[in-house]
Scaffold this active site. Structure first.
Site, PDB file in Angstrom:
ATOM      1  N   ASP A  29     -27.945 -54.950   6.088  1.00  0.00           N
ATOM      2  CA  ASP A  29     -29.219 -54.718   5.400  1.00  0.00           C
ATOM      3  C   ASP A  29     -29.470 -53.249   5.091  1.00  0.00           C
ATOM      4  O   ASP A  29     -30.608 -52.860   4.861  1.00  0.00           O
ATOM      5  CB  ASP A  29     -30.380 -55.261   6.261  1.00  0.00           C
ATOM      6  CG  ASP A  29     -30.743 -56.690   5.874  1.00  0.00           C
ATOM      7  OD1 ASP A  29     -30.281 -57.163   4.806  1.00  0.00           O
ATOM      8  OD2 ASP A  29     -31.480 -57.339   6.638  1.00  0.00           O
ATOM      9  N   LYS A  52     -31.851 -52.096   2.451  1.00  0.00           N
ATOM     10  CA  LYS A  52     -33.312 -52.188   2.579  1.00  0.00           C
ATOM     11  C   LYS A  52     -33.959 -50.817   2.716  1.00  0.00           C
ATOM     12  O   LYS A  52     -35.168 -50.674   2.547  1.00  0.00           O
ATOM     13  CB  LYS A  52     -33.682 -53.070   3.782  1.00  0.00           C
ATOM     14  CG  LYS A  52     -33.525 -54.548   3.483  1.00  0.00           C
ATOM     15  CD  LYS A  52     -34.175 -55.400   4.543  1.00  0.00           C
ATOM     16  CE  LYS A  52     -34.027 -56.875   4.187  1.00  0.00           C
ATOM     17  NZ  LYS A  52     -34.376 -57.726   5.329  1.00  0.00           N
ATOM     18  N   HIS A 108     -31.445 -55.556  -2.503  1.00  0.00           N
ATOM     19  CA  HIS A 108     -30.975 -54.777  -1.349  1.00  0.00           C
ATOM     20  C   HIS A 108     -29.498 -55.016  -1.050  1.00  0.00           C
ATOM     21  O   HIS A 108     -28.825 -54.120  -0.544  1.00  0.00           O
ATOM     22  CB  HIS A 108     -31.845 -55.015  -0.104  1.00  0.00           C
ATOM     23  CG  HIS A 108     -31.543 -56.286   0.634  1.00  0.00           C
ATOM     24  ND1 HIS A 108     -32.111 -57.487   0.322  1.00  0.00           N
ATOM     25  CD2 HIS A 108     -30.725 -56.538   1.689  1.00  0.00           C
ATOM     26  CE1 HIS A 108     -31.659 -58.419   1.138  1.00  0.00           C
ATOM     27  NE2 HIS A 108     -30.817 -57.874   1.981  1.00  0.00           N
ATOM     28  N   ASP A 131     -27.352 -63.838  10.334  1.00  0.00           N
ATOM     29  CA  ASP A 131     -28.556 -63.153   9.839  1.00  0.00           C
ATOM     30  C   ASP A 131     -29.751 -64.108   9.816  1.00  0.00           C
ATOM     31  O   ASP A 131     -30.820 -63.801  10.335  1.00  0.00           O
ATOM     32  CB  ASP A 131     -28.258 -62.626   8.421  1.00  0.00           C
ATOM     33  CG  ASP A 131     -29.464 -61.944   7.787  1.00  0.00           C
ATOM     34  OD1 ASP A 131     -30.294 -61.396   8.537  1.00  0.00           O
ATOM     35  OD2 ASP A 131     -29.568 -61.950   6.544  1.00  0.00           O
TER      36      ASP A 131
HETATM   37 FE   LIG Z   1     -30.358 -59.081   3.841  1.00  0.00          FE
END
Ligand SMILES: [Fe+2]
Length: 353
Positions: free
Chosen positions: A166, A169, A194, A248
């Site tokens: 991530d 992000k 992202h 995730d």
């Molecule tokens: Fe993600």
């Protein structure tokens, strides 16, 4: 030793395992009798449960998670440091190298084990930092990879990609990232960028392989083609991306957010099972769910007849019917939920976490 939710821990109980702070300094030693002040402080620090050693849990072989809380701490802290330095490209690149060496050490450690115990309850014992989510995703992804018998290089790829999945992000505004409630279509389109942003930042001048960056790009692709950014399906999605996707979603469901509490471990496992073949690769779901005991040894459960039991043994075949020590009555006794005729119609209604 047993796991006890923090609100059930009482003054005078003995700690089953030493607790360290983020610097690796001992906060409370194993065997210490807990005071009210110590329990309150741990709760403030973000502990959701503690490992307790008492008469009820004597002789129980608690199975610790294969990655210690200390290693989780230091990975989360390093990741936090690395990602707050995003403006400085060179430092970021160094930090990424450091983190990759930590994952490499972890992979060596994992590959030296004959058995790998993923204790999902313990992963939730402490996860007070934003970056614990990424660390947990890496741990779960590595457990799946281990059971898939991936080689060392591939384990390193999946672990590193999971840790940075991530990273994109960082480039999404906090008003979208932390918005309480549903995103508008427009906001969701921004949020979806992202994965590509993460791919771009990791591809730019770092020593990461394309397998790692493509895995980061693919972590929101779905097995049935309904994901993003490219709507890939089945084995067109890189294996490591498919693994990270399960880890995730599972960990995100069980994590607290500013606007909602994380859901119980069991509900998240059921969600993963329910979406096998649609969101997730069914073979990988099978590996994930077959290697995780929903009721790990040392956990407490509530039964449909109102009794409370402590899990003391698990069966590979019928993982929903463990052997229990009933601890709610006057006297403790052992019940085997598979063979005990008296308990044939009794089910576990809740994991006390
Ligand atoms: Fe993600």
């Amino acid at each position: 030793m047993r796991y006890l939710a923090i609100n059930l821990v009482q003054e005078g109980m003995r700690l089953g395992k030493t607790i360290f702070n983020e610097q690796g300094v001992v906060l409370i030693n194993t065997n210490t009798e807990l005071t009210r002040a110590a329990i309150d402080r741990l709760e403030l620090l973000g502990y959701k449960g503690l490992l307790i050693e008492d008469e009820l849990s004597e002789g129980i072989e608690y199975q610790e998670n294969f990655v210690s809380n200390e290693v989780r701490f230091s990975l989360a802290k390093k990741l936090n440091n690395a990602l707050t330095l995003k403006s400085d490209k060179k430092t970021l690149s160094n930090e990424i190298d450091n983190l990759q060496s930590m994952i490499s050490e972890l992979v060596d450690d994992i590959l030296s084990k004959r058995e790998l115990n993923l204790n999902l309850l313990e992963l939730k014992m402490f996860d007070n930092y934003t970056y614990f989510h990424s660390v947990n995703v890496a741990i779960i992804a590595l457990a799946i990879a281990y059971h898939l018998k991936l080689n060392k290089a591939d384990m390193l790829t999946v672990g590193t990609a999971a840790l940075f999945h991530d990273i994109g992000k960082l480039f999404i505004g906090t008003e979208i990232l932390n918005k309480p409630g549903k995103l508008t279509d427009e906001e969701f389109e921004i949020m979806k960028t992202h994965s590509k942003k993460g791919y771009d930042v990791l591809s730019g001048g770092n020593n990461l392989s394309s397998k790692i960056t493509v895995s980061v790009l693919s972590h929101h692709e779905h097995y049935d083609g309904s994901g993003y950014p490219n709507g890939l399906s089945g084995e067109n999605i890189i294996l490591f991306g498919r693994i990270i996707c399960i880890a995730d979603v599972y960990d995100a469901l069980t994590s607290d957010r500013s606007y909602r509490k994380g859901c119980p471990v069991l509900e998240a496992i059921e969600y993963v099972m329910a979406n096998s073949g649609t969101l997730f690769d069914p073979e990988l779901v099978k590996i994930f769910t077959s290697r995780v005991y929903p009721y790990p040894v040392g956990a407490s459960v509530l039964l449909s007849n109102g009794e409370t039991g402590l899990v003391i043994g698990n069966s590979d075949e019928v993982c929903l019917r463990p052997t229990l020590k009933i601890i709610s009555g006057e006297e403790t006794r052992i019940v085997d939920l598979i063979n005990d005729s008296e308990y044939r119609s009794v089910v576990i209604t809740k994991l006390i976490q």
